[in-house]
Every structure is written in structure tokens, then in C-alpha cells.
Design a protein around this motif. Structure first.
Motif, mmCIF file in Angstrom:
data_model
loop_
_atom_site.group_PDB
_atom_site.id
_atom_site.type_symbol
_atom_site.label_atom_id
_atom_site.label_comp_id
_atom_site.label_asym_id
_atom_site.label_seq_id
_atom_site.Cartn_x
_atom_site.Cartn_y
_atom_site.Cartn_z
ATOM 1 N N LYS A 68 0.820 -1.217 0.000
ATOM 2 C CA LYS A 68 0.000 0.000 0.000
ATOM 3 C C LYS A 68 0.850 1.262 0.000
ATOM 4 O O LYS A 68 0.465 2.266 -0.587
ATOM 5 C CB LYS A 68 -0.938 0.008 1.213
ATOM 6 C CG LYS A 68 -1.923 -1.148 1.241
ATOM 7 C CD LYS A 68 -2.796 -1.168 0.034
ATOM 8 C CE LYS A 68 -4.096 -0.456 0.284
ATOM 9 N NZ LYS A 68 -5.007 -0.496 -0.847
ATOM 10 N N SER A 69 2.010 1.213 0.699
ATOM 11 C CA SER A 69 2.878 2.385 0.719
ATOM 12 C C SER A 69 4.274 1.990 1.177
ATOM 13 O O SER A 69 4.450 1.006 1.886
ATOM 14 C CB SER A 69 2.326 3.475 1.643
ATOM 15 O OG SER A 69 2.368 3.046 2.989
ATOM 16 N N VAL A 70 5.249 2.756 0.727
ATOM 17 C CA VAL A 70 6.633 2.627 1.192
ATOM 18 C C VAL A 70 7.135 4.044 1.429
ATOM 19 O O VAL A 70 7.076 4.888 0.529
ATOM 20 C CB VAL A 70 7.531 1.916 0.163
ATOM 21 C CG1 VAL A 70 8.966 1.852 0.667
ATOM 22 C CG2 VAL A 70 7.021 0.525 -0.151
ATOM 23 N N THR A 71 7.588 4.310 2.646
ATOM 24 C CA THR A 71 8.102 5.630 2.980
ATOM 25 C C THR A 71 9.422 5.495 3.724
ATOM 26 O O THR A 71 9.683 4.487 4.380
ATOM 27 C CB THR A 71 7.114 6.414 3.864
ATOM 28 O OG1 THR A 71 6.831 5.654 5.037
ATOM 29 C CG2 THR A 71 5.821 6.717 3.133
ATOM 30 N N GLN A 72 10.230 6.533 3.607
ATOM 31 C CA GLN A 72 11.507 6.522 4.313
ATOM 32 C C GLN A 72 11.258 6.596 5.814
ATOM 33 O O GLN A 72 10.454 7.395 6.287
ATOM 34 C CB GLN A 72 12.365 7.699 3.876
ATOM 35 C CG GLN A 72 13.767 7.651 4.446
ATOM 36 C CD GLN A 72 14.664 8.738 3.874
ATOM 37 O OE1 GLN A 72 14.361 9.329 2.849
ATOM 38 N NE2 GLN A 72 15.758 8.990 4.542
ATOM 39 N N SER A 73 11.945 5.738 6.545
ATOM 40 C CA SER A 73 11.788 5.687 7.994
ATOM 41 C C SER A 73 12.689 6.717 8.663
ATOM 42 O O SER A 73 13.742 7.075 8.138
ATOM 43 C CB SER A 73 12.156 4.290 8.489
ATOM 44 O OG SER A 73 12.166 4.256 9.889
ATOM 45 N N ARG A 74 12.298 7.135 9.841
ATOM 46 C CA ARG A 74 13.140 8.036 10.623
ATOM 47 C C ARG A 74 14.166 7.254 11.443
ATOM 48 O O ARG A 74 15.009 7.829 12.115
ATOM 49 C CB ARG A 74 12.271 8.896 11.538
ATOM 50 C CG ARG A 74 11.393 9.851 10.702
ATOM 51 C CD ARG A 74 10.471 10.653 11.555
ATOM 52 N NE ARG A 74 11.199 11.365 12.591
ATOM 53 C CZ ARG A 74 10.676 12.273 13.376
ATOM 54 N NH1 ARG A 74 9.403 12.576 13.233
ATOM 55 N NH2 ARG A 74 11.377 12.863 14.300
ATOM 56 N N ILE A 75 14.097 5.935 11.391
ATOM 57 C CA ILE A 75 15.061 5.086 12.090
ATOM 58 C C ILE A 75 16.407 5.203 11.394
ATOM 59 O O ILE A 75 16.507 5.043 10.167
ATOM 60 C CB ILE A 75 14.565 3.634 12.128
ATOM 61 C CG1 ILE A 75 13.305 3.541 12.964
ATOM 62 C CG2 ILE A 75 15.660 2.699 12.652
ATOM 63 C CD1 ILE A 75 12.638 2.204 12.956
ATOM 64 N N VAL A 76 17.427 5.469 12.173
ATOM 65 C CA VAL A 76 18.774 5.655 11.640
ATOM 66 C C VAL A 76 19.544 4.344 11.616
ATOM 67 O O VAL A 76 20.274 4.058 10.669
ATOM 68 C CB VAL A 76 19.542 6.716 12.467
ATOM 69 C CG1 VAL A 76 20.955 6.865 11.972
ATOM 70 C CG2 VAL A 76 18.796 8.030 12.435
ATOM 71 N N ASP A 77 19.405 3.547 12.675
ATOM 72 C CA ASP A 77 20.143 2.297 12.760
ATOM 73 C C ASP A 77 19.405 1.345 13.703
ATOM 74 O O ASP A 77 18.579 1.775 14.494
ATOM 75 C CB ASP A 77 21.552 2.548 13.295
ATOM 76 C CG ASP A 77 22.541 1.464 12.895
ATOM 77 O OD1 ASP A 77 22.107 0.442 12.318
ATOM 78 O OD2 ASP A 77 23.735 1.641 13.140
ATOM 79 N N VAL A 78 19.736 0.087 13.602
ATOM 80 C CA VAL A 78 19.159 -0.936 14.465
ATOM 81 C C VAL A 78 20.319 -1.631 15.160
ATOM 82 O O VAL A 78 21.233 -2.128 14.504
ATOM 83 C CB VAL A 78 18.337 -1.962 13.661
ATOM 84 C CG1 VAL A 78 17.819 -3.065 14.553
ATOM 85 C CG2 VAL A 78 17.197 -1.268 12.932
ATOM 86 N N TYR A 79 20.291 -1.652 16.492
ATOM 87 C CA TYR A 79 21.335 -2.310 17.271
ATOM 88 C C TYR A 79 20.807 -3.627 17.804
ATOM 89 O O TYR A 79 19.665 -3.715 18.223
ATOM 90 C CB TYR A 79 21.771 -1.441 18.454
ATOM 91 C CG TYR A 79 22.346 -0.110 18.044
ATOM 92 C CD1 TYR A 79 23.394 -0.026 17.141
ATOM 93 C CD2 TYR A 79 21.838 1.074 18.578
ATOM 94 C CE1 TYR A 79 23.933 1.192 16.784
ATOM 95 C CE2 TYR A 79 22.371 2.297 18.218
ATOM 96 C CZ TYR A 79 23.422 2.353 17.318
ATOM 97 O OH TYR A 79 23.959 3.569 16.961
ATOM 98 N N SER A 80 21.648 -4.626 17.794
ATOM 99 C CA SER A 80 21.288 -5.907 18.397
ATOM 100 C C SER A 80 22.543 -6.576 18.930
ATOM 101 O O SER A 80 23.658 -6.214 18.574
ATOM 102 C CB SER A 80 20.611 -6.824 17.368
ATOM 103 O OG SER A 80 21.505 -7.104 16.314
ATOM 104 N N GLU A 81 22.335 -7.515 19.801
ATOM 105 C CA GLU A 81 23.482 -8.224 20.377
ATOM 106 C C GLU A 81 23.915 -9.351 19.494
ATOM 107 O O GLU A 81 23.216 -9.938 18.787
ATOM 108 C CB GLU A 81 23.115 -8.758 21.762
ATOM 109 C CG GLU A 81 22.935 -7.636 22.739
ATOM 110 C CD GLU A 81 22.743 -8.172 24.141
ATOM 111 O OE1 GLU A 81 23.715 -8.721 24.680
ATOM 112 O OE2 GLU A 81 21.628 -8.037 24.649
#
Length: 66
Positions: A53-66
């Protein structure tokens, strides 16, 4: 970059009724077009109908995980 893709799925319930459900996915891609292509690739083997339905740029800069 990260994009949010809203995908509407249409599937049949156990009782035979048609149900629509919309979910949001976080996609790591180079562009909006690339993000949509990734979603289509991930959903191609499912037996139910879906529509991006839609694709928009996210405001998330990075994803951290262990």
C-alpha cells in the motif's frame, strides 16, 4: 536506509470468509523502489493475495542488536 512498507494481505479464514489485514514492515534498502522489490520477493511464495500500500523513508537511523 530504512523504509517502512505497509502491506495489505487478503486471506480466507477457516470459516471461508475473506479477511484483510494490514501490517507494517521495516525494510533496509537503497531506495523506495528497492524496498518495494524486497517486499515482493519476501511475499512471492505465500498463497494469499497481498498489495504493497505504501513505502516511505523511515526516521530510524540504525538498528542495534546483540
Amino acid at each position: 536506509m530504512y523504509y517502512t512498507a505497509r502491506v495489505q494481505m487478503e486471506f480466507e479464514t477457516d470459516k471461508g470468509a475473506t479477511k484483510k489485514k494490514t501490517e507494517t514492515y521495516l525494510v533496509k534498502a537503497e531506495s523506495v523502489t528497492h524496498a518495494e522489490a524486497i517486499v515482493h520477493e519476501k511475499f512471492k511464495d505465500y498463497t494469499f493475495d497481498f498489495e504493497v500500500k505504501s513505502v516511505t523513508q523511515s526516521r530510524i537511523v540504525d538498528v542495534y542488536s546483540e
